[in-house]
Design a protein around this motif. Structure first.
Motif, PDB file in Angstrom:
ATOM      1  N   GLY A   1      21.220  15.685  14.767  1.00  0.00           N
ATOM      2  CA  GLY A   1      21.558  17.152  13.143  1.00  0.00           C
ATOM      3  C   GLY A   1      23.260  18.165  14.521  1.00  0.00           C
ATOM      4  O   GLY A   1      22.558  19.095  13.674  1.00  0.00           O
ATOM      5  N   GLY A   2      23.489  17.213  14.757  1.00  0.00           N
ATOM      6  CA  GLY A   2      24.915  18.320  15.118  1.00  0.00           C
ATOM      7  C   GLY A   2      24.816  19.051  16.229  1.00  0.00           C
ATOM      8  O   GLY A   2      25.976  19.138  17.168  1.00  0.00           O
ATOM      9  N   GLY A   3      23.607  18.419  17.926  1.00  0.00           N
ATOM     10  CA  GLY A   3      24.000  18.735  18.672  1.00  0.00           C
ATOM     11  C   GLY A   3      24.109  17.737  19.445  1.00  0.00           C
ATOM     12  O   GLY A   3      24.828  16.588  19.547  1.00  0.00           O
ATOM     13  N   GLU A   4      24.592  18.496  20.556  1.00  0.00           N
ATOM     14  CA  GLU A   4      24.962  17.882  21.538  1.00  0.00           C
ATOM     15  C   GLU A   4      24.637  17.281  23.204  1.00  0.00           C
ATOM     16  O   GLU A   4      25.002  15.999  23.767  1.00  0.00           O
ATOM     17  N   ASN A   5      24.517  18.011  23.671  1.00  0.00           N
ATOM     18  CA  ASN A   5      23.638  17.685  25.132  1.00  0.00           C
ATOM     19  C   ASN A   5      22.213  18.535  25.488  1.00  0.00           C
ATOM     20  O   ASN A   5      22.296  19.254  24.575  1.00  0.00           O
ATOM     21  N   PHE A   6      21.575  17.263  25.345  1.00  0.00           N
ATOM     22  CA  PHE A   6      19.725  17.317  25.018  1.00  0.00           C
ATOM     23  C   PHE A   6      19.566  17.284  26.509  1.00  0.00           C
ATOM     24  O   PHE A   6      19.259  16.232  26.774  1.00  0.00           O
ATOM     25  N   HIS A   7      18.432  17.946  27.410  1.00  0.00           N
ATOM     26  CA  HIS A   7      18.285  18.599  28.446  1.00  0.00           C
ATOM     27  C   HIS A   7      16.777  18.714  28.368  1.00  0.00           C
ATOM     28  O   HIS A   7      15.976  19.599  27.847  1.00  0.00           O
ATOM     29  N   TYR A   8      15.804  17.424  28.576  1.00  0.00           N
ATOM     30  CA  TYR A   8      14.216  17.878  28.624  1.00  0.00           C
ATOM     31  C   TYR A   8      14.109  18.229  29.816  1.00  0.00           C
ATOM     32  O   TYR A   8      14.282  17.395  31.161  1.00  0.00           O
ATOM     33  N   ILE A   9      13.313  19.272  30.294  1.00  0.00           N
ATOM     34  CA  ILE A   9      12.707  19.437  31.578  1.00  0.00           C
ATOM     35  C   ILE A   9      11.201  18.646  32.103  1.00  0.00           C
ATOM     36  O   ILE A   9       9.832  19.178  30.452  1.00  0.00           O
ATOM     37  N   PRO A  10      11.078  18.096  32.493  1.00  0.00           N
ATOM     38  CA  PRO A  10       9.212  17.444  33.092  1.00  0.00           C
ATOM     39  C   PRO A  10       8.798  18.611  33.019  1.00  0.00           C
ATOM     40  O   PRO A  10       8.471  19.845  33.281  1.00  0.00           O
ATOM     41  N   CYS A  11       7.380  17.968  33.164  1.00  0.00           N
ATOM     42  CA  CYS A  11       6.133  18.686  32.691  1.00  0.00           C
ATOM     43  C   CYS A  11       5.881  19.063  34.393  1.00  0.00           C
ATOM     44  O   CYS A  11       6.327  18.583  35.303  1.00  0.00           O
ATOM     45  N   LEU A  12       5.211  20.233  35.308  1.00  0.00           N
ATOM     46  CA  LEU A  12       4.316  20.133  35.999  1.00  0.00           C
ATOM     47  C   LEU A  12       4.602  18.944  36.636  1.00  0.00           C
ATOM     48  O   LEU A  12       4.509  19.024  38.075  1.00  0.00           O
ATOM     49  N   ASN A  13       3.389  18.287  36.638  1.00  0.00           N
ATOM     50  CA  ASN A  13       3.227  17.064  36.769  1.00  0.00           C
ATOM     51  C   ASN A  13       2.047  17.129  38.879  1.00  0.00           C
ATOM     52  O   ASN A  13       1.434  18.084  38.227  1.00  0.00           O
TER      53      ASN A  13
ATOM     54  N   TRP B   1      -0.291  21.536   9.736  1.00  0.00           N
ATOM     55  CA  TRP B   1      -0.530  22.067  10.734  1.00  0.00           C
ATOM     56  C   TRP B   1       0.411  23.683  10.911  1.00  0.00           C
ATOM     57  O   TRP B   1       1.600  23.778  10.523  1.00  0.00           O
ATOM     58  N   MET B   2       0.181  24.748  12.353  1.00  0.00           N
ATOM     59  CA  MET B   2       0.879  25.799  13.036  1.00  0.00           C
ATOM     60  C   MET B   2       2.889  24.925  12.457  1.00  0.00           C
ATOM     61  O   MET B   2       3.150  24.145  13.098  1.00  0.00           O
ATOM     62  N   GLU B   3       3.562  26.473  12.050  1.00  0.00           N
ATOM     63  CA  GLU B   3       4.944  26.039  12.231  1.00  0.00           C
ATOM     64  C   GLU B   3       5.553  26.761  13.313  1.00  0.00           C
ATOM     65  O   GLU B   3       5.012  27.929  13.226  1.00  0.00           O
ATOM     66  N   PRO B   4       6.426  26.477  13.159  1.00  0.00           N
ATOM     67  CA  PRO B   4       8.217  25.410  12.727  1.00  0.00           C
ATOM     68  C   PRO B   4       7.350  24.585  13.424  1.00  0.00           C
ATOM     69  O   PRO B   4       6.948  24.842  14.770  1.00  0.00           O
ATOM     70  N   TYR B   5       8.077  23.243  12.729  1.00  0.00           N
ATOM     71  CA  TYR B   5       7.870  21.703  13.649  1.00  0.00           C
ATOM     72  C   TYR B   5       9.085  21.522  14.482  1.00  0.00           C
ATOM     73  O   TYR B   5      10.626  21.389  13.893  1.00  0.00           O
ATOM     74  N   THR B   6       7.930  20.870  15.187  1.00  0.00           N
ATOM     75  CA  THR B   6       9.718  20.794  16.594  1.00  0.00           C
ATOM     76  C   THR B   6      10.508  19.691  16.110  1.00  0.00           C
ATOM     77  O   THR B   6      12.039  19.399  16.602  1.00  0.00           O
ATOM     78  N   ASP B   7      10.489  18.698  14.733  1.00  0.00           N
ATOM     79  CA  ASP B   7      11.170  17.466  14.994  1.00  0.00           C
ATOM     80  C   ASP B   7      11.954  18.391  14.107  1.00  0.00           C
ATOM     81  O   ASP B   7      13.025  17.930  13.683  1.00  0.00           O
ATOM     82  N   GLU B   8      11.532  18.902  12.795  1.00  0.00           N
ATOM     83  CA  GLU B   8      12.338  19.261  11.938  1.00  0.00           C
ATOM     84  C   GLU B   8      13.630  20.620  12.339  1.00  0.00           C
ATOM     85  O   GLU B   8      14.635  20.710  12.166  1.00  0.00           O
ATOM     86  N   THR B   9      12.800  21.062  13.537  1.00  0.00           N
ATOM     87  CA  THR B   9      13.859  21.957  14.598  1.00  0.00           C
ATOM     88  C   THR B   9      14.919  21.513  14.869  1.00  0.00           C
ATOM     89  O   THR B   9      16.316  21.546  14.444  1.00  0.00           O
ATOM     90  N   LEU B  10      14.422  20.535  15.566  1.00  0.00           N
ATOM     91  CA  LEU B  10      15.884  19.849  16.434  1.00  0.00           C
ATOM     92  C   LEU B  10      16.426  18.928  15.134  1.00  0.00           C
ATOM     93  O   LEU B  10      17.835  18.778  15.854  1.00  0.00           O
ATOM     94  N   GLU B  11      16.623  18.690  13.919  1.00  0.00           N
ATOM     95  CA  GLU B  11      17.145  18.204  12.763  1.00  0.00           C
ATOM     96  C   GLU B  11      17.886  18.741  12.598  1.00  0.00           C
ATOM     97  O   GLU B  11      19.574  18.575  12.221  1.00  0.00           O
ATOM     98  N   THR B  12      17.892  20.698  12.938  1.00  0.00           N
ATOM     99  CA  THR B  12      18.830  21.691  12.196  1.00  0.00           C
ATOM    100  C   THR B  12      19.756  22.374  13.060  1.00  0.00           C
ATOM    101  O   THR B  12      20.593  22.581  12.537  1.00  0.00           O
ATOM    102  N   ILE B  13      19.116  22.491  14.147  1.00  0.00           N
ATOM    103  CA  ILE B  13      19.553  23.319  14.546  1.00  0.00           C
ATOM    104  C   ILE B  13      20.993  23.473  15.597  1.00  0.00           C
ATOM    105  O   ILE B  13      21.833  24.190  15.638  1.00  0.00           O
ATOM    106  N   GLY B  14      20.776  21.966  15.905  1.00  0.00           N
ATOM    107  CA  GLY B  14      22.539  21.328  15.839  1.00  0.00           C
ATOM    108  C   GLY B  14      23.634  21.949  14.885  1.00  0.00           C
ATOM    109  O   GLY B  14      24.636  22.766  15.716  1.00  0.00           O
ATOM    110  N   LYS B  15      24.009  22.339  13.683  1.00  0.00           N
ATOM    111  CA  LYS B  15      24.282  22.760  12.368  1.00  0.00           C
ATOM    112  C   LYS B  15      24.161  24.210  13.039  1.00  0.00           C
ATOM    113  O   LYS B  15      25.371  25.063  12.417  1.00  0.00           O
ATOM    114  N   LYS B  16      23.558  24.874  13.444  1.00  0.00           N
ATOM    115  CA  LYS B  16      23.367  26.005  13.518  1.00  0.00           C
ATOM    116  C   LYS B  16      23.934  26.674  14.679  1.00  0.00           C
ATOM    117  O   LYS B  16      23.976  27.584  15.574  1.00  0.00           O
TER     118      LYS B  16
END
Ligand SMILES: C=CC1=C(C)c2cc3[nH]c(cc4nc(cc5[nH]c(cc1n2)c(C)c5CCC(=O)O)C(CCC(=O)O)=C4C)c(C)c3C=C
Ligand SMILES: [Fe+2]
Ligand SMILES: [Fe+2]
Length: 340
Positions: free
Chosen positions: A305-317, A256-271
């Motif tokens: 993955g070491g992240g602290e504050n996760f903020h989901y922005i809802p769709c336009l709904n 599938w098209m990359e980069p994958y969301t889940d793999e990115t989320l697991e690693t960006i905290g450490k970066k």
């Protein structure tokens, strides 16, 4: 008489495993979604995926289901009701899979005397597994059941300024004060789909998708996701270094098209990304893929993955500014009926 049909993807009838299985069977046996020849598609879907996935997906649906039903359907109904107040032609909804079907939606319009329909696939970007399958299904239904009616299709609107303004404003209002990165997570598609639907053979899923002009852009989902991202961050005045584009919800063993969301989320905290804002602009309405996969699972992955504050922005709904955009796009197409 004219009418409007808003079309979204659709959800299972309920969170019962048998209803989720029935929904996934219809969805994944669509050859525009799993694009193998029938025998191999049936082997994969009915022989493998439907043995285990329905129970797992049913559990996920239970976590987002509301008293009124699936968020995707409830939100589409809200859009319908708000739009109906703004236009003087009947507005109905139809789902590509499960109920209420596209056929049921057209029937409701026809019962009100409609002979000319503007059909709006509620997907900003073109994909074989979204816009194209909706149009193909609607044409099949029209030819078989309603040969006397005309349908005008609203094209993908990823590059329309009114949509970009609306999305940018919506994000601006919901962005937290402090964030290290803004992640744009789009629903993925197998890379093969992009090649398959490129009539120009000029996309190689490389820099071409980010170029200003390439003949394949009209059919390149990847380009259209990049284009939305770039236009929005330009409006928001955000530096590119603070922005990521990733692709979520992959299924099966294909690439599938990359980069994958889940793999990115697991690693960006450490970066060093401790405070993350994330938005999902392939979806106009919140659904399982945003409310569960991103808001719940994605948050866990980020924190793990070491992240602290996760903020989901809802769709336009059913935001009013989005309903105004829907109205303008529908009216443009309604007016085209006068031209022919
Ligand atoms: C926004 C655009 C979408 C694209 C492109 C898309 C492609 C695509 N999806 C699957 C498989 C699944 N998707 C599922 C859910 C789902 N997908 C979209 C949108 C796009 N899909 C939405 C809006 C939803 C949510 C539906 C809801 O009821 O809320 C699912 C079902 C859930 C699950 O079991 O995880 C599957 C399966 C493929 C294979 C694909 C492209 C080839
Ligand atoms: Fe491309
Ligand atoms: Fe999907």
């Amino acid at each position: 008489m004219k009418g409007i049909l808003l079309v979204n993807l659709g959800s299972p009838r309920s969170t019962a495993v048998k209803d989720v299985r029935e929904y996934l069977d219809e969805f994944l046996m669509d050859e525009k979604v799993i694009d193998y020849r029938w025998f191999f598609r049936a082997l994969l879907v009915q022989g493998i995926i439907l043995n285990t996935r329905p129970a797992k997906s049913a559990e996920a649906y239970k976590t987002v289901w509301t008293d009124e039903g699936s968020p995707l359907i409830v939100i589409t109904q809200k859009i319908q009701k708000k739009l109906q107040k703004l236009v003087d032609v009947p507005v109905e909804i139809g789902m590509r899979y499960a109920q209420p079907s596209i056929e049921a939606g057209i029937q409701k319009l026809v019962d009100q005397g409609v002979t000319e329909i503007v059909l709006f696939p509620l997907y900003p970007q073109y994909a074989m597994s979204t816009t194209e399958t909706v149009i193909e299904k609607a044409e099949e239904v029209r030819k078989k059941k309603f040969p006397g009616i005309k349908i005008n299709y609203i094209q993908p609107f990823y590059n329309r300024e009114i949509y970009i303004d609306c999305l940018a404003e919506s994000i601006r209002e919901k962005l937290p004060e402090n964030f290290d990165a803004l992640q744009f997570s789009y629903h993925g598609v197998p890379e093969r789909h992009i090649y398959k639907t490129d009539p120009t053979n000029t996309c190689n899923l490389n820099d071409c998708c980010s170029r200003e002009n390439n003949p394949s852009h009209q059919f390149c989902y990847r380009h259209q996701c990049f284009d939305v991202t770039n236009s929005v961050i330009k409006k928001l005045g955000l530096p590119k270094e603070k922005v990521m584009v990733t692709f979520q919800s992959r299924l099966g063993k294909d690439k599938w098209m990359e980069p994958y969301t889940d793999e990115t989320l697991e690693t960006i905290g450490k970066k060093g990304v401790k405070n993350l804002a994330i938005v999902c602009p392939a979806f106009v309405s919140d659904c399982l893929e945003t409310l569960e996969e991103i808001s719940v699972e994605g948050k866990h992955q980020f924190e793990h993955g070491g992240g602290e504050n996760f903020h989901y922005i809802p769709c336009l709904n059913d935001e009013d500014r989005w309903i105004d955009v829907v109205k303008i796009l529908c009216e443009e197409k309604l007016n085209e009926f006068y031209l022919v």
